[in-house]
Design an enzyme around this catalytic site. Structure first.
Site, PDB file in Angstrom:
ATOM      1  N   LYS A  12       0.880  -1.241   0.160  1.00  0.00           N
ATOM      2  CA  LYS A  12      -0.078  -0.008  -0.015  1.00  0.00           C
ATOM      3  C   LYS A  12       1.048   1.159  -0.091  1.00  0.00           C
ATOM      4  O   LYS A  12       2.083   1.136   0.358  1.00  0.00           O
ATOM      5  CB  LYS A  12      -0.970   0.090   1.289  1.00  0.00           C
ATOM      6  CG  LYS A  12      -0.252  -0.058   2.660  1.00  0.00           C
ATOM      7  CD  LYS A  12      -0.144   1.430   3.277  1.00  0.00           C
ATOM      8  CE  LYS A  12       0.974   1.218   4.480  1.00  0.00           C
ATOM      9  NZ  LYS A  12       1.699   2.248   4.777  1.00  0.00           N
ATOM     10  N   ALA A  97      10.600  -3.136   5.709  1.00  0.00           N
ATOM     11  CA  ALA A  97      10.578  -1.862   6.533  1.00  0.00           C
ATOM     12  C   ALA A  97      10.542  -0.705   5.829  1.00  0.00           C
ATOM     13  O   ALA A  97      11.614   0.155   6.061  1.00  0.00           O
ATOM     14  CB  ALA A  97      11.784  -1.941   7.731  1.00  0.00           C
ATOM     15  N   ALA A  98       9.850  -0.534   5.035  1.00  0.00           N
ATOM     16  CA  ALA A  98       9.874   0.473   3.748  1.00  0.00           C
ATOM     17  C   ALA A  98       8.724   1.666   3.747  1.00  0.00           C
ATOM     18  O   ALA A  98       8.720   2.237   2.880  1.00  0.00           O
ATOM     19  CB  ALA A  98      10.132  -0.219   2.368  1.00  0.00           C
ATOM     20  N   LEU A 100       5.736   0.501   3.234  1.00  0.00           N
ATOM     21  CA  LEU A 100       4.702   0.102   2.145  1.00  0.00           C
ATOM     22  C   LEU A 100       3.564  -1.085   2.681  1.00  0.00           C
ATOM     23  O   LEU A 100       2.878  -1.675   1.936  1.00  0.00           O
ATOM     24  CB  LEU A 100       5.605  -0.449   0.845  1.00  0.00           C
ATOM     25  CG  LEU A 100       6.460   0.421   0.134  1.00  0.00           C
ATOM     26  CD1 LEU A 100       7.319  -0.163  -0.811  1.00  0.00           C
ATOM     27  CD2 LEU A 100       5.522   1.408  -0.432  1.00  0.00           C
ATOM     28  N   GLY A 101       3.907  -1.470   3.914  1.00  0.00           N
ATOM     29  CA  GLY A 101       2.813  -2.190   4.587  1.00  0.00           C
ATOM     30  C   GLY A 101       3.066  -3.758   4.446  1.00  0.00           C
ATOM     31  O   GLY A 101       2.276  -4.459   4.608  1.00  0.00           O
ATOM     32  N   SER A 104       2.569  -6.250   7.223  1.00  0.00           N
ATOM     33  CA  SER A 104       0.896  -6.130   7.637  1.00  0.00           C
ATOM     34  C   SER A 104       0.351  -6.814   6.715  1.00  0.00           C
ATOM     35  O   SER A 104      -0.739  -7.696   7.070  1.00  0.00           O
ATOM     36  CB  SER A 104       0.560  -4.752   7.873  1.00  0.00           C
ATOM     37  OG  SER A 104       1.634  -3.873   8.870  1.00  0.00           O
ATOM     38  N   ASP A 136      -2.086  -1.400  10.745  1.00  0.00           N
ATOM     39  CA  ASP A 136      -2.222  -1.360   9.184  1.00  0.00           C
ATOM     40  C   ASP A 136      -2.708  -2.807   8.650  1.00  0.00           C
ATOM     41  O   ASP A 136      -3.299  -2.924   7.536  1.00  0.00           O
ATOM     42  CB  ASP A 136      -0.935  -1.128   8.492  1.00  0.00           C
ATOM     43  CG  ASP A 136      -0.274   0.189   8.546  1.00  0.00           C
ATOM     44  OD1 ASP A 136      -1.151   0.954   8.935  1.00  0.00           O
ATOM     45  OD2 ASP A 136       0.904   0.493   8.274  1.00  0.00           O
TER      46      ASP A 136
HETATM   47  O1  C5P Z   1       0.602  -0.749  15.116  1.00  0.00           O
HETATM   48  P1  C5P Z   1       1.815  -1.239  14.801  1.00  0.00           P
HETATM   49  O2  C5P Z   1       2.435  -2.338  15.431  1.00  0.00           O
HETATM   50  O3  C5P Z   1       2.248  -1.597  13.246  1.00  0.00           O
HETATM   51  O4  C5P Z   1       2.566   0.018  15.101  1.00  0.00           O
HETATM   52  C1  C5P Z   1       4.247   0.175  15.122  1.00  0.00           C
HETATM   53  C2  C5P Z   1       4.748   1.230  15.994  1.00  0.00           C
HETATM   54  O5  C5P Z   1       4.267   2.443  15.319  1.00  0.00           O
HETATM   55  C3  C5P Z   1       3.803   1.275  17.287  1.00  0.00           C
HETATM   56  O6  C5P Z   1       4.448   0.707  18.415  1.00  0.00           O
HETATM   57  C4  C5P Z   1       3.753   2.789  17.840  1.00  0.00           C
HETATM   58  O7  C5P Z   1       5.044   3.070  18.281  1.00  0.00           O
HETATM   59  C5  C5P Z   1       3.800   3.303  16.329  1.00  0.00           C
HETATM   60  N1  C5P Z   1       2.573   4.002  15.897  1.00  0.00           N
HETATM   61  C6  C5P Z   1       1.821   4.845  16.642  1.00  0.00           C
HETATM   62  N2  C5P Z   1       0.467   5.346  16.087  1.00  0.00           N
HETATM   63  C7  C5P Z   1      -0.093   4.745  15.021  1.00  0.00           C
HETATM   64  C8  C5P Z   1       0.521   3.567  14.600  1.00  0.00           C
HETATM   65  C9  C5P Z   1       1.630   3.193  15.123  1.00  0.00           C
HETATM   66  O8  C5P Z   1       2.626   5.622  17.282  1.00  0.00           O
HETATM   67  N3  C5P Z   1      -1.255   5.110  14.809  1.00  0.00           N
END
Ligand code: C5P
Length: 291
Positions: A12, A97-98, A100-101, A104, A136
């Site tokens: 994405k 880790a780019a 681009l999801g 996820s 995501d």
């Molecule tokens: O939800 P996810 O594990 O993909 O998020 C990775 C990190 O990015 C979270 O641990 C948080 O530090 C940060 N994040 C955030 N706010 C969001 C999404 C992600 O602070 N809405």
């Protein structure tokens, strides 16, 4: 014939990512517009004699509990009371880790694939598991285009603009999403996204209008740490992109091209300068090929 199932897991881009503030739980409240791409990883499910086995040849992708696909499979098996006897072969095409999801999307596709593999039916708690796995992940259960609120996991389906051409450029280093959010300071930026104008631009499938409304609050953080990302933006625009924006927490930058020819021309110009340079299109909804 042994049973196999092959599913695509699309990437994405965030056409809009507006951070509205930090929440008490440490996450950030967002308004984001996500659009799926034709660029996709592939997950291939097959039977084995016992256990869960994840196979991936990409050097940066772990195949144990650290991988979201593995976590998705373990959680779904536990909820469904199933002992897994399945091998999942993950072919990575989406840069890791780019922004681009990729991880996820792989996780969401693992949930969808295993629910089918184990014949769990429509009552399988996929939406809930997806939310637990990451902000995501829910988007990738349906793909297409959606407005995400909350921490990005509360979705409203939006009109998609399939077929528009994009060039993705990645400078070849990973970025930690958690670190980017940690370094974000709302006070330093008062700009706001034009959500409703982006919606009508998407409805019209108008690349020019979409390009004018691209917005990402997190660009400020990643650009400050990595000036190379700003240079990629400049190069994409100089090469003929209508607009260019970093996706998610980066560092991948996408350029929207007016047509296929220009997209391939831009790639031709930039591919010797940057390690990853890909041409793709915005996707209708998740393309899930089966075999
Ligand atoms: O939800 P996810 O594990 O993909 O998020 C990775 C990190 O990015 C979270 O641990 C948080 O530090 C940060 N994040 C955030 N706010 C969001 C999404 C992600 O602070 N809405």
């Amino acid at each position: 014939m042994p049973r196999t199932l092959i599913l695509h897991a699309p990437a994405k881009v965030n056409l809009i990512l507006e951070v509205q503030g930090r929440r008490p739980d440490g996450y950030h409240a967002l308004k984001t517009v996500m659009h799926a791409l034709e660029l996709a990883d592939t997950l291939r499910f097959s039977e084995n004699s016992g256990g869960l086995r994840l196979v991936c040849s990409h050097p940066q992708v772990p195949t144990d509990e650290r991988n979201l696909v593995y976590q998705a499979a373990i959680r779904l098996a536990r909820r469904a009371g199933i002992t897994p006897r399945v091998t999942i072969r993950l072919t990575k095409r989406i840069p890791v880790a780019a922004g681009l999801g990729g991880g996820s999307s792989d996780a969401a596709t693992a949930l969808l694939g295993l629910a089918r593999w184990w014949r769990l039916g429509p009552r399988a708690p996929l939406a809930r598991l997806a939310r637990e796995l990451g902000s995501d992940v829910p988007f990738f259960l349906n793909g297409g285009c959606a407005l995400g609120t909350g921490r990005g996991e509360r979705l409203t389906p939006w009109p998609s603009a399939p077929g528009l051409w994009l060039v993705l450029v990645n400078p070849g280093f990973p970025v930690s999403t958690a670190e980017v959010y940690r370094n974000f300071r709302l006070q330093l930026t008062r700009k706001k996204a034009c959500i409703s104008m982006m919606r009508s631009a998407l409805k019209q499938k108008n690349a020019d209008k979409i390009s004018k409304k691209l917005f990402n609050h997190l660009e400020w953080v990643t650009l400050a740490a990595h000036p190379q990302v700003a240079r990629i933006k400049q190069d994409l625009l100089a090469g003929g992109a209508l607009g260019a924006l970093m996706s998610g927490s980066g560092p991948t930058v996408f350029g929207l091209a007016p047509d296929r020819r220009t997209a391939w021309q831009i790639k031709g110009q930039l591919q010797t300068k940057y390690p990853v340079c890909l041409v793709t299109r915005l996707a209708e909804k998740t393309i899930r090929k089966e075999a």
